[in-house]
Design a protein around this motif. Structure first.
Motif, mmCIF file in Angstrom:
data_model
loop_
_atom_site.group_PDB
_atom_site.id
_atom_site.type_symbol
_atom_site.label_atom_id
_atom_site.label_comp_id
_atom_site.label_asym_id
_atom_site.label_seq_id
_atom_site.Cartn_x
_atom_site.Cartn_y
_atom_site.Cartn_z
ATOM 1 N N GLY A 115 0.836 -1.190 0.000
ATOM 2 C CA GLY A 115 0.000 0.000 0.000
ATOM 3 C C GLY A 115 0.874 1.245 0.000
ATOM 4 N N ALA A 116 0.398 2.298 -0.631
ATOM 5 C CA ALA A 116 1.150 3.553 -0.687
ATOM 6 C C ALA A 116 1.198 4.220 0.687
ATOM 7 C CB ALA A 116 0.530 4.495 -1.709
ATOM 8 N N THR A 117 0.155 4.008 1.501
ATOM 9 C CA THR A 117 0.078 4.552 2.855
ATOM 10 C C THR A 117 -0.317 3.423 3.798
ATOM 11 O OG1 THR A 117 -2.262 5.091 2.666
ATOM 12 C CG2 THR A 117 -0.689 6.800 1.952
ATOM 13 N N LEU A 118 -0.124 3.641 5.094
ATOM 14 C CA LEU A 118 -0.551 2.617 6.049
ATOM 15 C C LEU A 118 -2.058 2.382 5.988
ATOM 16 C CD1 LEU A 118 1.703 3.136 9.179
ATOM 17 C CD2 LEU A 118 1.600 1.153 7.679
ATOM 18 N N PRO A 119 -2.888 3.437 5.925
ATOM 19 C CA PRO A 119 -4.332 3.162 5.813
ATOM 20 C C PRO A 119 -4.686 2.333 4.578
ATOM 21 C CG PRO A 119 -3.991 5.437 6.474
ATOM 22 C CD PRO A 119 -2.632 4.872 6.126
ATOM 23 N N GLU A 120 -4.029 2.581 3.448
ATOM 24 C CA GLU A 120 -4.288 1.787 2.237
ATOM 25 C C GLU A 120 -3.858 0.332 2.448
ATOM 26 O OE1 GLU A 120 -2.853 1.403 -2.402
ATOM 27 O OE2 GLU A 120 -2.596 3.328 -1.406
ATOM 28 N N LEU A 121 -2.689 0.137 3.044
ATOM 29 C CA LEU A 121 -2.220 -1.217 3.319
ATOM 30 C C LEU A 121 -3.183 -1.921 4.272
ATOM 31 C CD1 LEU A 121 -0.173 -3.511 3.149
ATOM 32 C CD2 LEU A 121 1.097 -2.394 4.997
ATOM 33 N N PHE A 122 -3.660 -1.215 5.295
ATOM 34 C CA PHE A 122 -4.601 -1.818 6.241
ATOM 35 C C PHE A 122 -5.886 -2.238 5.534
ATOM 36 C CE2 PHE A 122 -2.753 0.633 10.107
ATOM 37 C CZ PHE A 122 -1.609 -0.138 10.052
ATOM 38 N N GLU A 123 -6.352 -1.450 4.580
ATOM 39 C CA GLU A 123 -7.538 -1.840 3.788
ATOM 40 C C GLU A 123 -7.266 -3.139 3.044
ATOM 41 O OE1 GLU A 123 -9.108 1.159 1.166
ATOM 42 O OE2 GLU A 123 -8.869 2.713 2.695
ATOM 43 N N HIS A 124 -6.079 -3.261 2.457
ATOM 44 C CA HIS A 124 -5.732 -4.476 1.714
ATOM 45 C C HIS A 124 -5.646 -5.683 2.646
ATOM 46 C CE1 HIS A 124 -3.754 -1.956 -1.728
ATOM 47 N NE2 HIS A 124 -5.057 -1.756 -1.616
ATOM 48 N N LEU A 125 -5.120 -5.480 3.850
ATOM 49 C CA LEU A 125 -5.026 -6.590 4.803
ATOM 50 C C LEU A 125 -6.411 -6.979 5.326
ATOM 51 C CD1 LEU A 125 -1.765 -5.636 6.711
ATOM 52 C CD2 LEU A 125 -2.081 -7.410 4.985
ATOM 53 N N GLU A 126 -7.296 -6.006 5.505
ATOM 54 C CA GLU A 126 -8.669 -6.327 5.898
ATOM 55 C C GLU A 126 -9.360 -7.138 4.802
ATOM 56 O OE1 GLU A 126 -10.125 -2.421 6.753
ATOM 57 O OE2 GLU A 126 -9.226 -2.424 8.755
ATOM 58 N N GLU A 127 -9.106 -6.785 3.533
ATOM 59 C CA GLU A 127 -9.640 -7.549 2.399
ATOM 60 C C GLU A 127 -9.102 -8.981 2.434
ATOM 61 O OE1 GLU A 127 -8.354 -7.625 -2.145
ATOM 62 O OE2 GLU A 127 -9.373 -5.759 -1.604
ATOM 63 N N GLU A 128 -7.823 -9.117 2.733
ATOM 64 C CA GLU A 128 -7.198 -10.443 2.809
ATOM 65 C C GLU A 128 -7.836 -11.264 3.934
ATOM 66 O OE1 GLU A 128 -4.442 -13.185 1.262
ATOM 67 O OE2 GLU A 128 -5.012 -11.225 0.511
#
Length: 73
Positions: free
Chosen positions: A40-53
């Motif tokens: 993710g470009a930012t931590l919030p974006e990465l957290f969204e991707h991990l929640e999707e996972e």
């Protein structure tokens, strides 16, 4: 809450060129519908991707249980 507590089983590091990378601490099979690395470009974006996972893992486990209960392999 730290990222590792929020997403157990993932190690989160800063990317060399910017952004953030999450790597599973215990890798899944290449045949799994799940990912071993998410970015993710930012931590919030990465957290969204991990929640999707996390949702994908939950859905994948539910499908396996239903197939086992129906008697199919």
């Amino acid at each position: 809450m730290t990222a590792t507590r929020r997403f157990p089983g993932w190690e989160i590091i800063e990317g060399a060129g910017g952004g953030y990378i999450a790597i599973r601490t215990v890798l899944v099979s290449e045949h799994s519908p799940l990912s071993n690395v998410r970015c993710g470009a930012t931590l919030p974006e990465l957290f969204e991707h991990l929640e999707e996972e996390t949702r994908r893992r939950t859905n994948s486990n539910g499908l396996r249980r239903r197939a086992a209960n129906s008697g199919t392999s």
